[in-house]
Design a protein around this motif. Structure first.
Motif, PDB file in Angstrom:
ATOM      1  N   GLY A 117     -12.563  28.950   6.161  1.00  0.00           N
ATOM      2  CA  GLY A 117     -13.986  29.265   6.307  1.00  0.00           C
ATOM      3  C   GLY A 117     -14.543  28.523   7.511  1.00  0.00           C
ATOM      4  O   GLY A 117     -13.782  27.943   8.308  1.00  0.00           O
ATOM      5  N   GLY A 118     -15.853  28.607   7.674  1.00  0.00           N
ATOM      6  CA  GLY A 118     -16.480  27.852   8.756  1.00  0.00           C
ATOM      7  C   GLY A 118     -16.391  28.505  10.113  1.00  0.00           C
ATOM      8  O   GLY A 118     -16.474  27.820  11.138  1.00  0.00           O
ATOM      9  N   GLY A 119     -16.222  29.830  10.147  1.00  0.00           N
ATOM     10  CA  GLY A 119     -16.167  30.521  11.438  1.00  0.00           C
ATOM     11  C   GLY A 119     -17.549  30.672  12.044  1.00  0.00           C
ATOM     12  O   GLY A 119     -18.528  30.065  11.583  1.00  0.00           O
ATOM     13  N   SER A 148      -5.370  34.290   6.836  1.00  0.00           N
ATOM     14  CA  SER A 148      -5.686  34.042   5.420  1.00  0.00           C
ATOM     15  C   SER A 148      -5.206  32.652   5.055  1.00  0.00           C
ATOM     16  O   SER A 148      -4.376  32.060   5.753  1.00  0.00           O
ATOM     17  CB  SER A 148      -4.971  35.062   4.512  1.00  0.00           C
ATOM     18  N   LEU A 149      -5.748  32.145   3.995  1.00  0.00           N
ATOM     19  CA  LEU A 149      -5.280  30.836   3.521  1.00  0.00           C
ATOM     20  C   LEU A 149      -3.804  30.911   3.164  1.00  0.00           C
ATOM     21  O   LEU A 149      -3.030  29.991   3.466  1.00  0.00           O
ATOM     22  CB  LEU A 149      -6.091  30.394   2.286  1.00  0.00           C
ATOM     23  N   LEU A 182      -0.945  28.433   4.458  1.00  0.00           N
ATOM     24  CA  LEU A 182      -0.162  27.536   3.590  1.00  0.00           C
ATOM     25  C   LEU A 182       1.330  27.735   3.815  1.00  0.00           C
ATOM     26  O   LEU A 182       2.095  26.772   3.952  1.00  0.00           O
ATOM     27  CB  LEU A 182      -0.521  27.774   2.127  1.00  0.00           C
ATOM     28  N   VAL A 183       1.747  28.996   3.889  1.00  0.00           N
ATOM     29  CA  VAL A 183       3.177  29.284   4.079  1.00  0.00           C
ATOM     30  C   VAL A 183       3.645  28.728   5.425  1.00  0.00           C
ATOM     31  O   VAL A 183       4.645  28.009   5.496  1.00  0.00           O
ATOM     32  CB  VAL A 183       3.397  30.813   4.010  1.00  0.00           C
ATOM     33  N   MET A 227      -8.650  28.911  -3.908  1.00  0.00           N
ATOM     34  CA  MET A 227      -8.102  28.319  -2.687  1.00  0.00           C
ATOM     35  C   MET A 227      -7.648  26.879  -2.902  1.00  0.00           C
ATOM     36  O   MET A 227      -6.597  26.476  -2.403  1.00  0.00           O
ATOM     37  CB  MET A 227      -9.149  28.371  -1.571  1.00  0.00           C
ATOM     38  N   ALA A 228      -8.439  26.126  -3.630  1.00  0.00           N
ATOM     39  CA  ALA A 228      -8.062  24.727  -3.873  1.00  0.00           C
ATOM     40  C   ALA A 228      -6.743  24.675  -4.634  1.00  0.00           C
ATOM     41  O   ALA A 228      -5.844  23.879  -4.311  1.00  0.00           O
ATOM     42  CB  ALA A 228      -9.166  24.016  -4.661  1.00  0.00           C
TER      43      ALA A 228
END
Lengths: 373, 373, 373, 373
Positions: A3-5, A55-56, A60-61, A87-88
């Motif tokens: 987020g935060g874009g 994407s998250l 992560l991957v 997400m967490a």
């Protein structure tokens, strides 16, 4: 960072706060679900394009596959509320520490799933209860804890904003839009957005738990789907009484978070908009102004200061104190509450608070117990 | 004047307030039920000995017997609460105007008897809701009434004192003693003493009536018989919401009466301890500081001022404004509410408030209607 | 009372202040040199027509002829400046005590004549240096005197008003008109009107005399004949340094009299517009807010208070404290400086100040000694 | 970065400020003239050991030899004052932009050498007049410039600190030690350290130059070699008058920089310790509180803000605004004054101010012209 874009508010604050002390570096992100916007945001932030993920999950991957000395240490989640929990949990399970915006989740049930994920992963989970990062909030907490005020009798907290006085949520203001949408914000509007801050601050500084509450939730702006105004009577541990007031329709108010605590011997007052003064009033002697950087501070306050007295520190510095504590927790593996860093327990309490207020306000019941397990 | 002898507090304030503008002269009194103390008090005040009476009854009889141009015009009642109603009724029935300390009476029933006595005697009855005498309280009222803030949504009032934080009522403090004695103070402690001020100010300035309330009353000091702490959620006319907080155990607080009102377009804030500033905050422009004596005041504020801007007026001047309005009412026979002078209606409302809070706080009922007839 | 008829400002303040404590009664006056205006003013004030005189001389003759228990005790002089000296001398010589507006006279020479008249008549002469009547000014003075701040190093006083920012003296404003007319105001404009207050406050509270000064006097409004802005560097006893700033063209400022004094151990700050707080700051501990009516006050402050803490007192009450001290001086015959009452010595000092500033500002000399004999 | 090793104060502020917006990265340094301390400081800051140099000369040579995309862009000079000029000149001549602590140099002559070096190298030179980086200082400047206050009449600036009240410069306090040593601090003590800030702020915001001044310099602490207290009368362009007060022996004061400017129509006030409010007072309407992030701000103020209204920004953010402007100047090559960034011209003015004050204070001359060429 997730987020935060472009166009987001709190992401930029997180980035500035994390950068301030040189302990964190932003090296990867999934800034927007819109690929083009994501790309642009990453580029503007100077992130290596390969580490700007769509994407998250992709993040992560890919990050987990990097060598340990290159991969990220932690994920900062600054999305709307409904994404916090999934997400967490994903990030914790992928082996990363997580620093998450509040409220922790949409429900206590979700919040408990995060707690379990943190437990099984052995990773740190931190919540952005920003206001506990202010030096003089720590000073207030330390003084109450060491008994300066005597037994606590009154806890009054208020958080007064006016920015939702008009139906800007229907006029294209993105910040307003998702915050008033139950699907993305959760069951509480003003309650979840700033009521949780107020509740956390009250319990954090007073050291007392809220046992019972009696609440009134109101929607003042026609057509809005979530509360924009909250008033709660509190009964706390040991017979203390309190009030919690949060509003986003207090037209003209900016970000008026204010805490007052009175004990048998005196009272304290702290106001976020003038954060470098803690006022102490006494039964038997003149009031005192304890100042950031000035004489007489508690030992635990000192490391939260970057400037000498009279050189004001503010919101970003408070936030940076959380990021610094978060780094220290990761370095040391220590996660006891002594550093004042708001973590899972605080998150679970605020979720229980939100749910209890909503249930109480919707019922004829006067007093409802606030519990979490 | 009845009451207000040696050692009393509020009597001296009444005397200074009445003297300030030269409209009143203190010429007779029954200052104490103790004859010797009464005599000494009268002498200290320079009252002709023949007009220092040992009881209100003696005063009423003797003064009524004097020629019209010599007898008193009005009786000022500054005794403990339980004497307000019987004395007011006796004085009204004897043909004198009455200016009475608050709360009006021990109960709504008593208060209605006063109202009837005023009605049948055709005399003025005024109540010492001092704070409505402040120039900028009038300014606030006038601005709300003319719609500057738009439709009102929030009314927050608080009255925070700390002087009863310790059990001084058992240690010989006379002021504390009678105020915590149900026989003399009535059913409310803090509630009756200062909660009534807060309630009156909220309704007076907002122009809205409180329809329902939900209350928590607490006794914090062990052994005390009346509440020393009050918290109330309010629902007002037209959907407005409010909170009322009053406390006498907020250790270190002095006389912190503060009112905030928010409407759709902006908000106002007034604080009794800095009474010469009214802060107005707006959605769309910078906040304004309206100052006693400064530019931009409402026409009804101007006659309440004695000094130019920057020469502070205070509590005694506010009180004096009530005495001046009282004199004007007597001179003109006019008793409509346009002058802002707090009279019978206001007294009945506050009595209904006290009784509703006590009943609600003692019950499991969440919301109780505030009515009076 | 001489002066203070219809349209005057300070006369009404004197009357309210004198009435407040019931120690003074206004029974005679020469309110205006215009007989009709004088008559109307007297009637409006409820003065017996026979004691409304058309001149001070008439008043002195007639009152002196009354029996001692009927005649006035003192004359209050509230005329423009040029009449202070002749009237004070006449009243003293007629055997009356005199309470006089500041500045004492048009010159040091005139002021000395008053001093001689007081001396030969054995009557009290008091000057309306109102600000020394504030309780917390006395508190400040007492604390400096007992050494709380250590040796004094800095004395900063300012008096900032804006009401003469425009040429209202040419537009019919009577207050402005005589204050900017050298024939009636004297040689100083802003300097005499408010600079003298600032100077007196600085010497009174610090306990130090100004030895040398260096001044800049300015007329900002075109066509004005007297200074409307003053800036002075001060060198005081014992090596202390100071600044004095007074202005009547600080547009938007009300009555901003502010005093700061620093010693080796700490500093104090008092501001007339918030007169009930004295702020003390320390090298080694948090700042303190000493409050009117609150804990920790000096013994000499207590008799200057009428209300409990948090019930603000203001300008009229400060003035009333002077009238009370004046009454006490007359009753006791005591005129030593221990009561803080501003009398002849203070007046002579301020006259010396005015003359030194004017001479210094008109010359190329950097430092001029302030002396009086 | 040159200077700013272990134990230094301002270096850490520069680093935080530069990091805040992600525009600068600290990659090399000469942090201390002591090699071991230098090495430790570099390591603590995470600098690559090869780029931790033992002198500025070594740094300049080595960095200049690096490929353009690896070498540093600019040198930040945070040493004691006596090194500013030689280092700035060396860095400019080596082709690097320079951001330098104030005061610019030990003398006007030195400062002019810097100006010449900047000219011949074509590099940017910026000075850390931090306070001009505050958003509401820009707001004040913009409002004065567009004439909101009318013609300016009064400029009052003060900078009040108390930290040198005791002789800590002889007790091992490093900050105090070099600041009171003429060899390292220059000719002015308090004058150079904070008087220059005050002077710059006054000229920067008022848009007026100081033409003449009259000064008093004092050493209050026995044995100190440089002034610790400054008072100056100012005469500015267009007939405006002013005062400048700076002190480091105002015991209990923290960092009290405050600016007031009055024009024909109104006045403004800004105080560094509450930097997010700009108070405007008017002749004809209520005072306004212009707030950082609130409505009504000038266009040039907006880019200086990072947070919404009510989320306080402080000293580090103000500093960061300078670093951001500095980066923008380098990127664009633009160095006109429109961005408010304090550069060479401002530095030369402050040097002229320091020298004029010292000369005036040491002489019998009343007024001295402030010039620079």
């Amino acid at each position: 960072m997730v987020g935060g874009g472009e166009g987001a508010f709190i992401g930029a604050i997180h980035r500035a706060a994390a950068a301030l002390d040189g302990e964190w570096q932003l090296v990867a992100g999934a800034f927007s679900s819109d690929p083009e916007r994501n790309r642009r945001s990453g580029a503007a932030l100077g992130i290596e394009p390969a580490r700007v993920y769509n994407s998250l999950d992709a993040l992560l991957v890919a990050e987990a596959a990097l060598p340990a000395d290159q991969r990220i240490d932690a994920v900062s989640i600054v999305t709307p509320n409904h994404l916090h929990a999934p997400m967490a949990i994903a990030a914790l399970d992928a082996g990363f520490h997580v620093f998450c915006e509040k409220p922790m989740a949409l429900s206590s049930a979700e919040a408990r799933l995060i707690a379990q994920a943190a437990e099984r992963s052995g990773r740190q989970f931190g919540l952005a209860f920003t206001y506990s990062g202010y030096p003089l909030v720590e000073e207030a907490r330390a003084r109450v804890a060491r008994g300066d005020l005597g037994k606590i009798r009154l806890v009054q907290v208020e958080y007064s904003q006016g920015w939702l006085s008009q139906p800007i949520d229907r006029d294209g203001n993105k910040q307003a839009e998702w915050r008033t949408d139950p699907a993305r914000a959760g069951l509480g509007g003003c309650l979840g957005d700033i009521g949780t801050h107020a509740f956390h601050l009250a319990e954090h500084v007073s050291g007392l738990g809220v046992r019972e509450l009696c609440a009134d939730l109101t929607i003042h702006v026609e057509g809005r789907r979530l509360d924009d105004d909250v008033a709660v009577l509190l009964r706390l541990d040991g017979g203390a009484r309190g009030t919690l007031k949060a509003s986003q329709i207090a037209a003209g108010d900016e970000n008026g978070l204010k805490l007052r605590i009175h004990g048998e011997k005196g009272g304290l007052e702290w106001s976020q908009m003038e954060p470098n003064t803690l006022t102490l009033r006494w039964l038997d002697r003149p009031a005192e102004l304890v100042r950031a950087g000035g004489p007489g501070l508690a030992p635990s306050t000192l490391p939260r200061l970057r400037t000498p007295a009279g050189h004001p520190e503010g919101y970003i510095e408070a936030f940076a104190n959380l990021y610094r504590s978060f780094a220290a927790r990761i370095r040391t593996g220590n996660s006891d509450a002594a550093d004042g860093f708001p973590s899972i327990e605080a998150g679970l309490r605020t979720m229980a608070f939100v749910e209890t207020v909503i249930a109480n306000a919707a019922s004829d019941q006067k007093w409802s117990a606030v519990t979490h397990s």
